[in-house]
Design a protein around this motif. Sequence first.
Motif, PDB file in Angstrom:
ATOM      1  N   LYS A 137       0.862  -1.131  -0.589  1.00  0.00           N
ATOM      2  CA  LYS A 137      -0.065  -0.021  -0.251  1.00  0.00           C
ATOM      3  C   LYS A 137       0.540   1.214   0.081  1.00  0.00           C
ATOM      4  O   LYS A 137       0.778   1.989  -0.465  1.00  0.00           O
ATOM      5  CB  LYS A 137      -0.711  -0.145   1.080  1.00  0.00           C
ATOM      6  CG  LYS A 137      -2.332   0.579   0.413  1.00  0.00           C
ATOM      7  CD  LYS A 137      -2.849   0.152   2.188  1.00  0.00           C
ATOM      8  CE  LYS A 137      -3.855   1.449   3.014  1.00  0.00           C
ATOM      9  NZ  LYS A 137      -4.707   1.334   3.924  1.00  0.00           N
ATOM     10  N   LEU A 138       1.797   1.317   1.057  1.00  0.00           N
ATOM     11  CA  LEU A 138       2.157   2.558   0.858  1.00  0.00           C
ATOM     12  C   LEU A 138       3.058   2.738  -0.982  1.00  0.00           C
ATOM     13  O   LEU A 138       3.242   3.710  -0.995  1.00  0.00           O
ATOM     14  CB  LEU A 138       3.864   1.995   2.352  1.00  0.00           C
ATOM     15  CG  LEU A 138       3.893   2.561   2.759  1.00  0.00           C
ATOM     16  CD1 LEU A 138       4.385   1.826   4.399  1.00  0.00           C
ATOM     17  CD2 LEU A 138       3.022   3.968   3.184  1.00  0.00           C
ATOM     18  N   GLU A 139       3.791   1.827  -0.793  1.00  0.00           N
ATOM     19  CA  GLU A 139       4.397   1.843  -2.798  1.00  0.00           C
ATOM     20  C   GLU A 139       3.383   2.132  -3.547  1.00  0.00           C
ATOM     21  O   GLU A 139       3.832   3.301  -4.348  1.00  0.00           O
ATOM     22  CB  GLU A 139       5.308   0.316  -3.011  1.00  0.00           C
ATOM     23  CG  GLU A 139       6.176  -0.025  -3.215  1.00  0.00           C
ATOM     24  CD  GLU A 139       7.677   1.030  -3.202  1.00  0.00           C
ATOM     25  OE1 GLU A 139       7.225   1.292  -4.174  1.00  0.00           O
ATOM     26  OE2 GLU A 139       7.935   1.693  -2.391  1.00  0.00           O
ATOM     27  N   LEU A 140       2.766   2.122  -3.484  1.00  0.00           N
ATOM     28  CA  LEU A 140       1.090   2.578  -4.326  1.00  0.00           C
ATOM     29  C   LEU A 140       0.840   3.724  -4.123  1.00  0.00           C
ATOM     30  O   LEU A 140       0.641   4.841  -5.074  1.00  0.00           O
ATOM     31  CB  LEU A 140       0.164   1.493  -4.216  1.00  0.00           C
ATOM     32  CG  LEU A 140       0.158  -0.157  -4.185  1.00  0.00           C
ATOM     33  CD1 LEU A 140      -1.173  -0.734  -3.634  1.00  0.00           C
ATOM     34  CD2 LEU A 140       0.128  -0.286  -5.974  1.00  0.00           C
ATOM     35  N   ILE A 186       3.106  -3.318  -9.918  1.00  0.00           N
ATOM     36  CA  ILE A 186       2.068  -3.791  -8.665  1.00  0.00           C
ATOM     37  C   ILE A 186       1.325  -2.809  -8.871  1.00  0.00           C
ATOM     38  O   ILE A 186      -0.448  -2.960  -9.113  1.00  0.00           O
ATOM     39  CB  ILE A 186       2.665  -3.253  -7.103  1.00  0.00           C
ATOM     40  CG1 ILE A 186       3.400  -2.229  -6.900  1.00  0.00           C
ATOM     41  CG2 ILE A 186       2.896  -4.562  -6.780  1.00  0.00           C
ATOM     42  CD1 ILE A 186       3.819  -1.972  -5.288  1.00  0.00           C
ATOM     43  N   TRP A 187       1.298  -1.555  -9.752  1.00  0.00           N
ATOM     44  CA  TRP A 187      -0.179  -1.245  -9.748  1.00  0.00           C
ATOM     45  C   TRP A 187      -1.155  -1.730 -10.743  1.00  0.00           C
ATOM     46  O   TRP A 187      -2.371  -1.351 -10.672  1.00  0.00           O
ATOM     47  CB  TRP A 187       0.136   0.646 -10.123  1.00  0.00           C
ATOM     48  CG  TRP A 187       0.139   1.464  -9.270  1.00  0.00           C
ATOM     49  CD1 TRP A 187       0.940   2.083  -8.356  1.00  0.00           C
ATOM     50  CD2 TRP A 187      -1.684   2.185  -8.280  1.00  0.00           C
ATOM     51  NE1 TRP A 187       0.303   3.174  -7.676  1.00  0.00           N
ATOM     52  CE2 TRP A 187      -1.256   2.475  -7.649  1.00  0.00           C
ATOM     53  CE3 TRP A 187      -2.921   1.394  -8.516  1.00  0.00           C
ATOM     54  CZ2 TRP A 187      -2.450   3.618  -6.440  1.00  0.00           C
ATOM     55  CZ3 TRP A 187      -3.603   2.255  -7.904  1.00  0.00           C
ATOM     56  CH2 TRP A 187      -3.436   2.611  -7.163  1.00  0.00           C
ATOM     57  N   ASN A 188      -0.569  -2.079 -12.324  1.00  0.00           N
ATOM     58  CA  ASN A 188      -1.418  -3.098 -12.920  1.00  0.00           C
ATOM     59  C   ASN A 188      -1.480  -4.350 -12.602  1.00  0.00           C
ATOM     60  O   ASN A 188      -3.356  -3.960 -13.178  1.00  0.00           O
ATOM     61  CB  ASN A 188      -0.031  -3.505 -14.216  1.00  0.00           C
ATOM     62  CG  ASN A 188       0.599  -2.390 -15.503  1.00  0.00           C
ATOM     63  OD1 ASN A 188      -0.686  -1.347 -15.154  1.00  0.00           O
ATOM     64  ND2 ASN A 188       1.510  -2.452 -15.702  1.00  0.00           N
ATOM     65  N   SER A 200       3.340   8.153 -13.543  1.00  0.00           N
ATOM     66  CA  SER A 200       2.098   7.410 -12.111  1.00  0.00           C
ATOM     67  C   SER A 200       1.192   6.682 -12.547  1.00  0.00           C
ATOM     68  O   SER A 200       0.413   6.696 -13.741  1.00  0.00           O
ATOM     69  CB  SER A 200       1.098   8.984 -12.446  1.00  0.00           C
ATOM     70  OG  SER A 200       1.442   9.847 -11.845  1.00  0.00           O
ATOM     71  N   LEU A 201       0.759   5.898 -11.453  1.00  0.00           N
ATOM     72  CA  LEU A 201       0.043   4.394 -11.472  1.00  0.00           C
ATOM     73  C   LEU A 201       0.587   3.350 -12.704  1.00  0.00           C
ATOM     74  O   LEU A 201      -0.324   3.113 -13.495  1.00  0.00           O
ATOM     75  CB  LEU A 201      -1.500   4.652 -11.453  1.00  0.00           C
ATOM     76  CG  LEU A 201      -1.684   5.047 -10.217  1.00  0.00           C
ATOM     77  CD1 LEU A 201      -1.414   6.352  -9.560  1.00  0.00           C
ATOM     78  CD2 LEU A 201      -3.226   5.732 -10.866  1.00  0.00           C
ATOM     79  N   PRO A 229      -1.157  10.620  -8.456  1.00  0.00           N
ATOM     80  CA  PRO A 229      -0.419  11.660  -8.958  1.00  0.00           C
ATOM     81  C   PRO A 229      -0.666  13.290  -8.292  1.00  0.00           C
ATOM     82  O   PRO A 229      -2.038  13.513  -7.381  1.00  0.00           O
ATOM     83  CB  PRO A 229      -0.764  11.587  -9.985  1.00  0.00           C
ATOM     84  CG  PRO A 229      -2.222  10.980 -10.127  1.00  0.00           C
ATOM     85  CD  PRO A 229      -1.419   9.453  -9.173  1.00  0.00           C
ATOM     86  N   SER A 230      -0.063  14.290  -7.712  1.00  0.00           N
ATOM     87  CA  SER A 230      -0.790  14.907  -6.686  1.00  0.00           C
ATOM     88  C   SER A 230      -0.761  16.627  -7.788  1.00  0.00           C
ATOM     89  O   SER A 230      -1.001  18.005  -7.544  1.00  0.00           O
ATOM     90  CB  SER A 230       0.204  15.321  -5.905  1.00  0.00           C
ATOM     91  OG  SER A 230       1.572  15.703  -6.609  1.00  0.00           O
TER      92      SER A 230
END
Length: 309
Positions: A31-34, A60-62, A55-56, A39-40
């Motif tokens: 979760k921390l990595e994700l 792991i995001w995929n 971003s994303l 994006p800010s």
Amino acid sequence: MDSKDRLSPYSILRYKIENELDNLDIDDTKKLELIKQIPSRWEKLGDMVLIPENSLNSEIWNEVLLISNKNIWKIFCDVLGVSKIGRQNRIKLGPMRKSQVELLYGEDGIVIHKENGIIFEFDTTRVMFSSGNVSERIRMSKFDCSDEIVLDLYAGIGYYTLPLLVHANTKFLHACELNSDSIHELKKNLNHNGVLDKCIIHEGNNISILSNPNILGGIDRVMLGLLPSSKKGWNLAIQALNPKGGMLHLHGNSIAKEEKKWAEEVIAELEKISEDSNRHFKFKLEHIEKVKSYAPKINHIVLDISVST
Ligand SMILES: C[S@@+](CC[C@H](N)C(=O)[O-])C[C@H]1O[C@@H](n2cnc3c(N)ncnc32)[C@H](O)[C@@H]1O
């Protein structure tokens, strides 16, 4: 007003995505990595948000995006008030400066973007739109071109053609464009903005103006809006200007803090082209406009150059 109302869109986005990750039973380390990749900042074009390239976009995001059943994108749309999400990849190298936006959510990449009272309709996945050039589009709209015939050598979807026609009141404009996708959008945009009757589109390579008697020697102002360099258009611009001269808005990339030196080199080159073609013009640098940073220590610059006899 309660404290939730004062949260930034980024904080709300992060809070809702964290909740979704909890729903998906993602462990805390992952979760921390994700979260780091949320994006800010983003670019909003019409009804679409473009997130940055990095971003994303990790393995792991995929995986998460696959199992979240589009919920992550729905959160983006809900928080940012849009219906389409894309990823902004670097614009393709090459003269057409094609967009490489990847559609992540939504039916298609078509947007209707309103800026400075002008409607730009385009498919973000097919043609570029540089939000960073907004100041230059606005600057062009402030000229008074009511008595002028203008030539835009690199018209695209109407980035400068439209401000010049809609706000600068240009008498007539010749728009050159090579890319059929951009031509398609340019036609629509001239119509949306009610200026179709004040513009001709010259489809194909702008070199064709050299055999067009309606343009050669009849132009008061030339737009040379191509990066990284508009050099191939400099001779065309000089041949197009009317015998009294006129004005050039010449785009290019310059090393930061060496803009003056670059401008002098450009003018020396223009003088040479003019002499070689027996036009014998004088060139005067009126203004150097810094549009945006193009790359580290490289700036996108526009030179306003007046041309006289
Ligand atoms: C993408 S625009 C750049 C617009 C503006 N400088 C900006 O960044 O917002 C440049 C346009 O010039 C067109 N173009 C490039 N070379 C051309 C040529 N030789 N003749 C006509 N159009 C050309 C490309 O297809 C493209 O649509």
